[in-house]
Design a protein around this motif. Structure first.
Motif, short mmCIF file in Angstrom:
data_model
loop_
_atom_site.label_atom_id
_atom_site.label_comp_id
_atom_site.label_asym_id
_atom_site.label_seq_id
_atom_site.Cartn_x
_atom_site.Cartn_y
_atom_site.Cartn_z
N UNK A 137 3.68 13.32 11.54
CA UNK A 137 4.74 12.55 12.19
C UNK A 137 4.56 11.05 11.95
N UNK A 138 3.31 10.58 12.07
CA UNK A 138 3.05 9.16 11.87
C UNK A 138 3.28 8.76 10.42
N UNK A 139 2.83 9.61 9.49
CA UNK A 139 3.00 9.29 8.08
C UNK A 139 4.45 9.25 7.65
N UNK A 140 5.22 10.24 8.07
CA UNK A 140 6.64 10.29 7.69
C UNK A 140 7.41 9.13 8.31
N UNK A 141 7.10 8.82 9.57
CA UNK A 141 7.85 7.75 10.26
C UNK A 141 7.51 6.36 9.73
N UNK A 142 6.39 6.21 9.02
CA UNK A 142 6.01 4.89 8.50
C UNK A 142 6.08 4.81 6.97
N UNK A 143 6.77 5.79 6.36
CA UNK A 143 6.89 5.75 4.90
C UNK A 143 7.61 4.49 4.43
N UNK A 144 8.60 4.05 5.19
CA UNK A 144 9.34 2.86 4.78
C UNK A 144 8.47 1.61 4.87
N UNK A 145 7.39 1.68 5.62
CA UNK A 145 6.48 0.54 5.74
C UNK A 145 5.31 0.64 4.76
N UNK A 146 5.39 1.60 3.83
CA UNK A 146 4.37 1.83 2.80
C UNK A 146 3.09 2.44 3.36
N UNK A 147 2.69 2.09 4.59
CA UNK A 147 1.44 2.61 5.15
C UNK A 147 1.53 4.12 5.38
N UNK A 148 2.74 4.68 5.32
CA UNK A 148 2.88 6.11 5.52
C UNK A 148 2.21 6.93 4.44
N UNK A 149 2.13 6.40 3.22
CA UNK A 149 1.51 7.14 2.12
C UNK A 149 0.02 7.37 2.36
N UNK A 150 -0.77 6.32 2.65
CA UNK A 150 -2.19 6.59 2.94
C UNK A 150 -2.39 7.44 4.19
N UNK A 151 -1.50 7.32 5.18
CA UNK A 151 -1.62 8.16 6.38
C UNK A 151 -1.43 9.63 6.02
N UNK A 152 -0.41 9.92 5.21
CA UNK A 152 -0.18 11.29 4.78
C UNK A 152 -1.32 11.78 3.89
N UNK A 153 -1.82 10.90 3.02
CA UNK A 153 -2.93 11.27 2.15
C UNK A 153 -4.16 11.61 2.97
N UNK A 154 -4.43 10.82 4.01
CA UNK A 154 -5.57 11.11 4.88
C UNK A 154 -5.39 12.40 5.66
N UNK A 155 -4.17 12.62 6.14
CA UNK A 155 -3.88 13.86 6.87
C UNK A 155 -4.08 15.08 5.99
#
Length: 213
Positions: free
Chosen positions: A45-63
């Motif tokens: 949820x955090x990664x998808x919601x912050x994709x537009x802020x670019x930080x969503x990619x590393x969050x999804x990668x970490x998840x």
């Protein structure tokens, strides 16, 4: 001259050890499942919601990296409790993407997404298998020893389940019924635990390591 008795693959000590492994697998599944479910749902949820802020990619990668680790743990447990190792993980190159490769490679790993889906879908299964396993083990031991501790139960107008169900009052019928129930739980514990293990491990075989026909 002593004769050494060789124990086959289905000897009693081996079956008893496998049963203990299966019980440990099912009972440890709930705390592991809670942690995995919270981490996967929150990270996704955090990664998808912050994709537009670019930080969503590393969050999804970490998840997804955590999902891969949990998948390896589950695969090792399944191999231990069933005696059948899972097939080799597909997409081995993507496994190391989170270390030195592109973050996008880790996010694009389809097996990592299957690992994440498994961590979410297996949670209700783990809740059910944990509950049934605990009920069968505690019910068996508690019922078998009911006559030793039944005196501590507060009594009202009805004296136990037998009086409620069949109108038979007195401690004797109540103890006999609960003892019989405990014997039933213990006699069926092995096939029950084995069936629950197959059900929980089956989901892992489908999602974590798709077996090639």
């Amino acid at each position: 001259m002593t004769t050494q008795v060789q124990q086959g693959p289905d000897s009693f000590p081996r079956r008893r050890g496998r049963f203990g492994q299966q019980v440990g697998y099912l009972l440890s599944g709930l705390p592991l499942g809670i942690a995995a479910f919270v981490l996967m749902v929150t990270g996704f949820a955090l990664g998808v919601s912050t994709l537009v802020l670019v930080v969503g990619v590393p969050v999804l990668a970490g998840t997804l990296s955590v999902a891969r680790f949990l998948a390896r743990v589950e695969a090792e447990q399944i191999a231990a409790v069933t005696g059948r190792p899972l097939p080799a993980r597909p997409g081995g190159a993507a496994e190391g993407a989170g270390r030195g490769g592109s973050r996008w490679k880790g996010v694009a790993d389809p097996q990592a997404w299957r690992d994440l889906v498994h961590a979410v879908l297996v949670f209700p299964v783990r809740v059910a298998t944990f509950s049934f396993t605990l009920t069968w083990l505690v019910g068996g031991v508690g019922g078998l020893t009911y006559g030793l501790w039944s005196w501590s139960i507060p009594r009202g107008e009805e004296d136990g389940l037998m009086e409620l169900a069949f109108g038979l009052d007195g401690r004797g019928p109540d103890i006999a019924f609960n003892t019989a129930l405990g014997v039933f739980f213990l006699l069926t514990a092995v096939p029950m635990v084995r069936g629950l293990t197959v059900a929980q491990a089956g989901l892992g075989r489908v999602l974590l390591r798709r077996e090639r026909l």
